[in-house]
Design a protein around this motif. Structure first.
Motif, PDB file in Angstrom:
ATOM      1  N   TYR A   1       0.836  -1.195   0.000  1.00 31.06           N
ATOM      2  CA  TYR A   1       0.000   0.000   0.000  1.00 31.06           C
ATOM      3  C   TYR A   1       0.865   1.237   0.000  1.00 31.06           C
ATOM      4  O   TYR A   1       1.076   1.848   1.027  1.00 31.06           O
ATOM      5  CB  TYR A   1      -0.893  -0.010   1.245  1.00 31.06           C
TER       6      TYR A   1
ATOM      7  N   VAL B   1     -12.869  -7.919 -11.291  1.00 30.50           N
ATOM      8  CA  VAL B   1     -14.231  -8.224 -11.707  1.00 30.50           C
ATOM      9  C   VAL B   1     -14.504  -7.656 -13.089  1.00 30.50           C
ATOM     10  O   VAL B   1     -15.090  -8.308 -13.941  1.00 30.50           O
ATOM     11  CB  VAL B   1     -15.227  -7.660 -10.676  1.00 30.50           C
TER      12      VAL B   1
ATOM     13  N   GLU C   1     -12.129   9.814   1.201  1.00 30.55           N
ATOM     14  CA  GLU C   1     -12.717  10.064   2.514  1.00 30.55           C
ATOM     15  C   GLU C   1     -11.672  10.626   3.453  1.00 30.55           C
ATOM     16  O   GLU C   1     -10.498  10.287   3.359  1.00 30.55           O
ATOM     17  CB  GLU C   1     -13.254   8.757   3.104  1.00 30.55           C
TER      18      GLU C   1
ATOM     19  N   ASN D   1     -23.892  -0.966 -12.460  1.00 32.42           N
ATOM     20  CA  ASN D   1     -23.926  -2.046 -13.449  1.00 32.42           C
ATOM     21  C   ASN D   1     -25.230  -2.822 -13.379  1.00 32.42           C
ATOM     22  O   ASN D   1     -25.574  -3.570 -14.285  1.00 32.42           O
ATOM     23  CB  ASN D   1     -22.745  -2.987 -13.242  1.00 32.42           C
ATOM     24  N   ARG D   2     -25.973  -2.636 -12.264  1.00 34.20           N
ATOM     25  CA  ARG D   2     -27.235  -3.339 -12.139  1.00 34.20           C
ATOM     26  C   ARG D   2     -28.397  -2.557 -12.751  1.00 34.20           C
ATOM     27  O   ARG D   2     -29.391  -3.141 -13.167  1.00 34.20           O
ATOM     28  CB  ARG D   2     -27.545  -3.584 -10.648  1.00 34.20           C
TER      29      ARG D   2
ATOM     30  N   TYR E   1     -20.124 -18.458  -2.849  1.00 30.27           N
ATOM     31  CA  TYR E   1     -20.077 -17.967  -4.216  1.00 30.27           C
ATOM     32  C   TYR E   1     -20.284 -16.466  -4.213  1.00 30.27           C
ATOM     33  O   TYR E   1     -20.797 -15.888  -3.263  1.00 30.27           O
ATOM     34  CB  TYR E   1     -21.115 -18.651  -5.099  1.00 30.27           C
ATOM     35  N   SER E   2     -19.874 -15.833  -5.312  1.00 28.03           N
ATOM     36  CA  SER E   2     -20.084 -14.404  -5.514  1.00 28.03           C
ATOM     37  C   SER E   2     -20.799 -14.228  -6.850  1.00 28.03           C
ATOM     38  O   SER E   2     -20.424 -14.863  -7.838  1.00 28.03           O
ATOM     39  CB  SER E   2     -18.759 -13.646  -5.604  1.00 28.03           C
ATOM     40  N   TYR E   3     -21.776 -13.372  -6.858  1.00 25.37           N
ATOM     41  CA  TYR E   3     -22.408 -13.028  -8.125  1.00 25.37           C
ATOM     42  C   TYR E   3     -21.658 -11.831  -8.689  1.00 25.37           C
ATOM     43  O   TYR E   3     -21.616 -10.775  -8.073  1.00 25.37           O
ATOM     44  CB  TYR E   3     -23.883 -12.696  -7.921  1.00 25.37           C
ATOM     45  N   LEU E   4     -21.062 -12.001  -9.867  1.00 29.91           N
ATOM     46  CA  LEU E   4     -20.222 -10.956 -10.422  1.00 29.91           C
ATOM     47  C   LEU E   4     -20.977 -10.022 -11.347  1.00 29.91           C
ATOM     48  O   LEU E   4     -20.508  -8.928 -11.645  1.00 29.91           O
ATOM     49  CB  LEU E   4     -19.038 -11.571 -11.174  1.00 29.91           C
TER      50      LEU E   4
ATOM     51  N   LEU F   1     -13.329   2.583  -7.569  1.00 28.25           N
ATOM     52  CA  LEU F   1     -14.355   1.588  -7.849  1.00 28.25           C
ATOM     53  C   LEU F   1     -14.563   1.493  -9.356  1.00 28.25           C
ATOM     54  O   LEU F   1     -14.813   2.506 -10.013  1.00 28.25           O
ATOM     55  CB  LEU F   1     -15.676   1.979  -7.167  1.00 28.25           C
TER      56      LEU F   1
ATOM     57  N   CYS G   1     -16.330 -10.506   5.647  1.00 34.99           N
ATOM     58  CA  CYS G   1     -15.945  -9.960   6.944  1.00 34.99           C
ATOM     59  C   CYS G   1     -14.425  -9.990   7.087  1.00 34.99           C
ATOM     60  O   CYS G   1     -13.814  -8.988   7.453  1.00 34.99           O
ATOM     61  CB  CYS G   1     -16.633 -10.783   8.030  1.00 34.99           C
TER      62      CYS G   1
ATOM     63  N   GLU H   1      -8.599  -5.401   5.149  1.00 34.99           N
ATOM     64  CA  GLU H   1      -8.425  -4.167   4.373  1.00 34.99           C
ATOM     65  C   GLU H   1      -8.441  -2.953   5.299  1.00 34.99           C
ATOM     66  O   GLU H   1      -7.622  -2.034   5.163  1.00 34.99           O
ATOM     67  CB  GLU H   1      -9.557  -4.075   3.347  1.00 34.99           C
TER      68      GLU H   1
ATOM     69  N   ASN I   1     -16.368   2.228   7.359  1.00 34.16           N
ATOM     70  CA  ASN I   1     -16.205   2.794   6.013  1.00 34.16           C
ATOM     71  C   ASN I   1     -15.934   1.692   5.000  1.00 34.16           C
ATOM     72  O   ASN I   1     -16.458   1.703   3.886  1.00 34.16           O
ATOM     73  CB  ASN I   1     -15.056   3.804   5.991  1.00 34.16           C
TER      74      ASN I   1
ATOM     75  N   GLN J   1     -18.185   0.688   1.739  1.00 40.01           N
ATOM     76  CA  GLN J   1     -17.672   0.651   0.369  1.00 40.01           C
ATOM     77  C   GLN J   1     -18.045  -0.674  -0.287  1.00 40.01           C
ATOM     78  O   GLN J   1     -18.410  -0.720  -1.459  1.00 40.01           O
ATOM     79  CB  GLN J   1     -16.149   0.784   0.355  1.00 40.01           C
TER      80      GLN J   1
ATOM     81  N   ARG K   1     -21.638  -0.704  -1.151  1.00 36.92           N
ATOM     82  CA  ARG K   1     -21.966   0.293  -2.161  1.00 36.92           C
ATOM     83  C   ARG K   1     -21.544  -0.185  -3.535  1.00 36.92           C
ATOM     84  O   ARG K   1     -22.218   0.061  -4.517  1.00 36.92           O
ATOM     85  CB  ARG K   1     -21.282   1.611  -1.835  1.00 36.92           C
ATOM     86  N   SER K   2     -20.399  -0.892  -3.622  1.00 36.30           N
ATOM     87  CA  SER K   2     -19.874  -1.238  -4.943  1.00 36.30           C
ATOM     88  C   SER K   2     -20.756  -2.256  -5.628  1.00 36.30           C
ATOM     89  O   SER K   2     -20.973  -2.216  -6.812  1.00 36.30           O
ATOM     90  CB  SER K   2     -18.448  -1.760  -4.821  1.00 36.30           C
ATOM     91  N   ARG K   3     -21.314  -3.215  -4.863  1.00 40.95           N
ATOM     92  CA  ARG K   3     -22.251  -4.192  -5.400  1.00 40.95           C
ATOM     93  C   ARG K   3     -21.680  -5.002  -6.538  1.00 40.95           C
ATOM     94  O   ARG K   3     -22.412  -5.626  -7.283  1.00 40.95           O
ATOM     95  CB  ARG K   3     -23.535  -3.514  -5.895  1.00 40.95           C
ATOM     96  N   TRP K   4     -20.396  -5.003  -6.718  1.00 41.43           N
ATOM     97  CA  TRP K   4     -19.846  -5.836  -7.756  1.00 41.43           C
ATOM     98  C   TRP K   4     -19.824  -7.287  -7.334  1.00 41.43           C
ATOM     99  O   TRP K   4     -19.767  -8.183  -8.144  1.00 41.43           O
ATOM    100  CB  TRP K   4     -18.429  -5.384  -8.102  1.00 41.43           C
ATOM    101  N   TRP K   5     -19.812  -7.517  -6.038  1.00 47.71           N
ATOM    102  CA  TRP K   5     -19.819  -8.897  -5.594  1.00 47.71           C
ATOM    103  C   TRP K   5     -20.542  -8.992  -4.271  1.00 47.71           C
ATOM    104  O   TRP K   5     -20.356  -8.160  -3.395  1.00 47.71           O
ATOM    105  CB  TRP K   5     -18.401  -9.438  -5.476  1.00 47.71           C
ATOM    106  N   SER K   6     -21.386 -10.017  -4.158  1.00 42.17           N
ATOM    107  CA  SER K   6     -22.090 -10.205  -2.905  1.00 42.17           C
ATOM    108  C   SER K   6     -22.066 -11.694  -2.614  1.00 42.17           C
ATOM    109  O   SER K   6     -22.720 -12.480  -3.276  1.00 42.17           O
ATOM    110  CB  SER K   6     -23.508  -9.673  -3.007  1.00 42.17           C
ATOM    111  N   ILE K   7     -21.251 -12.052  -1.658  1.00 40.63           N
ATOM    112  CA  ILE K   7     -21.079 -13.471  -1.376  1.00 40.63           C
ATOM    113  C   ILE K   7     -22.189 -13.928  -0.462  1.00 40.63           C
ATOM    114  O   ILE K   7     -22.442 -13.339   0.575  1.00 40.63           O
ATOM    115  CB  ILE K   7     -19.718 -13.719  -0.711  1.00 40.63           C
TER     116      ILE K   7
ATOM    117  N   ARG L   1     -31.847  -4.344   4.421  1.00 42.43           N
ATOM    118  CA  ARG L   1     -32.408  -3.357   3.526  1.00 42.43           C
ATOM    119  C   ARG L   1     -32.356  -1.935   4.083  1.00 42.43           C
ATOM    120  O   ARG L   1     -32.709  -0.999   3.395  1.00 42.43           O
ATOM    121  CB  ARG L   1     -33.861  -3.720   3.214  1.00 42.43           C
TER     122      ARG L   1
ATOM    123  N   PRO M   1     -30.911   1.645   4.992  1.00 47.21           N
ATOM    124  CA  PRO M   1     -29.814   2.482   4.476  1.00 47.21           C
ATOM    125  C   PRO M   1     -28.563   2.284   5.331  1.00 47.21           C
ATOM    126  O   PRO M   1     -28.670   1.987   6.523  1.00 47.21           O
ATOM    127  CB  PRO M   1     -30.364   3.898   4.610  1.00 47.21           C
TER     128      PRO M   1
END
Lengths: 525, 183
Positions: free
Chosen positions: A38, A51, A98, A156-157, A263-266, A336, B51, B57, B85, B89, B92-98, B128, B130
């Protein structure tokens, strides 16, 4: 339901973190092949870039491979090959910066731009804005449409399969927040023209799950809570049909590999297929990347070991991001992915950094108040006979407008005003609890607060920012500053349960409220 | 409570210690906070892998920010804010939801079927909320933090934190209509 009961139910519902959770590495990251470094002032694009690249790769493979086949476990040569064919490119990113100091509101800033791959240099897009297009009540988001050459307030959704339109949800009535909304509307916007079309209205809370070639998949949940329903909305006509729970792409049943449970939904790709990553992320764990087409056929496009040198999740270092602002105890920058990796290099402008932390303004000196004048006003709180009912004051709704940055204060109180008791519905006889006083801006002078037990002789201690006058009396020298309400928080410690009265004396008014103190200590915290 | 050697050195900034000594100080201060951080991340993300990733991170980010931390700071609130935070993030990104395939029954305590339905509804309702409301609920009722500390993590005052929790409870009324401002 009491606080303790809710606490137990919430813990039962959320469960406890598993004992097998790995502890994080503390301190300086070790230099190793699989470790991440980092550098200061640089963000790290990790999973997010991966992704995006996965979807780019999958998009290519899906068009080239026959459907329904399980490919042999492939070595990831496709990554290098695709790199030669499609790079350099510039990846659209949504940058969140932030900066925090404890006890102060966060100071986030966002910017839109591109990261050049493979060099990793970031440039802000001088035309990066979505302010000219309608957007909903969800957290701010932006996605780059290569087809329209502009940014859209979408994810993207919520973006259409052709990347020219997007869906969003508006709460109703207009201006409503989640607390006040009574309905919601699903809208579709043409990204090229900005035309906004209401597609569907519901008395429940609509949320967009994804937009595919089959239509817009959305969920609804009643505002007061309840069961979630799924709907498929035709973006052309707005007609809706209820969808089964199995239509939720984040629910995946029938993992075809033994020993895999995570699993992850991409996300979706063209032609309605969905991409999943199956398997854990612990180093050395076997995982797969698969596509599932609308007919349910599964195609494996990658198999590997998490964290190895040829991982399907590559990482990139980014340079050129905005500098960390000065004066904050914590600052962070996150990149992002927000769209495709557009062929070619991008040359934009340098990112705008956050300003340094503001210097707190010194509090003004409170006025000198002669409390003897207000103390001379008679205490008019009525006595209540032991055992008689305690006629507590009714709760009233208040529109409390406070200075920006003062946080949020309750919107209820007790008493006729302009000074109101607030903070809690009940108080307790053992221990100290918070007590709030809210003062309507139509009165701006000092307020004397006197509290007395009406059905007994219990003692009271009031403390806070102001002047303690003994015997349950407290002076607040400064209250409201129009147009803002006066807000005061103190500590109230009664010695006995019972019926209590609080009298507020100002230079031009006297009002009071009656409240109950219950037996025992207050709930924990 | 600062470790004795910090007071002995007399520095006003915790992070003024450089190199290995600074790393050890960071580890000494943050290690006891890891269970709370894991609990916060689990309450927000509801998945063990998410988690772990989020806490790791956040720990790296806290280590980078450590040189700017003042000696009189509430380290727990500072660290939990970074974790919060990070969780925000990720959501919010929603690119992956395990999501675990076998629902979350593997990780939740065994409960009767009727309790199970109620628990599912409550879990879904919390999910659900916020982000700021969900965080307030998790900090207050899942981590048991006092309102002042909830406020420190949220970036607001103690009373404002209490008000936010109150609003979250109102929003949350799933299967528990009797929960109101009283809770």
């Amino acid at each position: 339901m009491r606080e303790e009961e809710f606490r137990e139910r919430l813990r039962g519902a959320l469960g406890e973190p598993p004992a097998s959770l790995g502890a994080p590495m503390l301190g300086r990251p070790a230099s190793s092949g699989a470790a991440r470094t980092y550098p200061r002032l640089m963000g790290l694009l990790a999973i997010g870039v991966a992704v995006l690249l996965i979807l780019v790769l999958v998009g290519s493979r899906v068009t080239l491979r026959p459907r329904g086949n399980v490919l042999p476990a492939a070595t990831p040569t496709g990554v290098a090959q695709l790199a030669l064919d499609s790079m350099p490119c510039h990846l659209a990113v949504y940058v969140v910066q932030e900066a925090d100091n404890p006890g102060q509101p966060s100071a986030p800033a966002t910017s839109l731009g591109f990261v050049n791959i493979p060099s990793g240099t970031f440039f802000a897009d001088p035309r990066g804005t979505v302010q000219d297009l309608p957007a909903g009540s969800t957290p701010s988001a932006a996605l780059y449409s290569a087809e329209l050459h502009r940014w859209l307030p979408a994810t993207n959704r919520s973006i259409s399969p052709d990347h020219r339109s997007y869906a969003y949800v508006k709460l109703t009535p207009p201006g409503a927040t989640f607390n006040k909304a009574t309905g919601s509307e699903l809208h579709v916007v043409d990204g090229a023209t900005g035309s906004d079309r209401k597609l569907w209205a519901s008395a429940a809370d609509i949320e967009v799950i994804e937009w595919t070639s089959s239509g817009i998949l959305a969920s609804t949940v009643p505002w007061q809570g309840g069961i979630m329903s799924l709907w498929l909305v035709d973006p052309a006509t707005g007609s809706t049909t209820q969808a089964p729970q199995s239509a939720d792409p984040t629910l995946f049943k029938g993992i075809p590999f033994a020993g895999i449970s995570n699993y992850s939904y991409l996300g979706p790709v063209a032609e309605g297929s969905r991409v999943y990553r199956l398997g854990g992320r612990d180093a050395g764990t076997t995982y797969y990347v698969i596509t599932v087409d609308p007919a349910g056929h599964v195609t494996t496009i990658y198999m590997g070991k998490a964290g190895d040198a040829t991982d399907f999740d590559p990482s990139f270092k980014v340079s050129g991001g905005p500098a960390a602002p000065a004066g904050y105890q914590y600052s962070n920058i996150t990149f992002l992915p927000a769209g495709p990796c557009v062929p070619g290099e991008f040359r934009g402008v340098a990112a705008t950094p956050l300003p340094k932390a503001p210097t707190p303004s010194p509090s003004p000196t409170p006025p000198n108040v002669d409390w003897s004048v207000l103390m001379a006003k008679p205490l008019m709180l009525p006595d209540v006979a032991g055992g008689a009912p305690c006629n507590t004051s009714s709760q009233v709704s208040l529109q409390v407008n406070v200075r920006p940055g003062s946080g949020k204060w309750p919107n209820y109180g007790f008493g006729p005003g302009p000074a109101y008791l607030s903070g809690q519905i009940y108080w307790y006889s053992a221990g100290s609890q918070a007590m709030l006083v809210l003062v309507d801006p139509k009165y701006t002078g000092p307020v004397l607060v006197r509290v007395k037990q009406l059905d007994g002789t219990g003692s009271i201690t009031l403390t806070g920012d102001g002047t303690g006058l003994g015997g349950g009396a407290f002076g607040i020298p400064q209250t409201s500053s129009p147009p803002y309400w006066g807000t005061w928080i103190g500590s109230f410690t009664p010695s006995a349960p019972g019926c209590y009265g609080i009298q507020f004396d100002g230079t031009s008014f006297t009002d009071d409220a009656v409240f109950e103190v219950k037996q025992g200590p207050p709930p924990p915290g | 409570m600062l470790p004795p050697r910090i007071e002995k050195v007399g520095v006003t900034a915790l992070g003024a210690l450089a190199g290995a000594e600074g790393d050890q100080t960071f580890a000494d201060l943050v290690a006891p906070l890891v269970p709370a951080a894991q609990r916060l991340a689990y309450g927000m993300l509801q998945n063990p892998h998410d988690c772990e990733d989020a806490v790791q991170e956040a720990t790296f980010k806290a280590w980078r920010a450590f040189p700017r931390l003042r000696a009189d700071s509430n380290v727990r609130a500072w660290f939990l804010k970074i974790v919060a935070n990070e969780c925000r993030q990720r959501r919010r990104s929603r690119w992956w939801s395990i999501v675990k395939v076998a629902s979350v029954g593997d990780d939740t305590p065994s409960i009767s079927s009727s309790d199970g339905e109620a628990a599912m509804d409550l879990r879904r309702a919390v999910r659900r909320l916020p982000d700021d409301m969900r965080l307030a609920i998790v900090l207050r009722y899942y981590l048991d933090l006092p309102f002042e500390e909830v406020g420190s993590v949220l970036g607001v005052s103690g009373p404002a934190a209490k008000a936010r929790v109150h609003r979250a409870l109102v929003r949350l009324r799933v299967e528990i209509p009797e929960v109101s401002a009283d809770a």
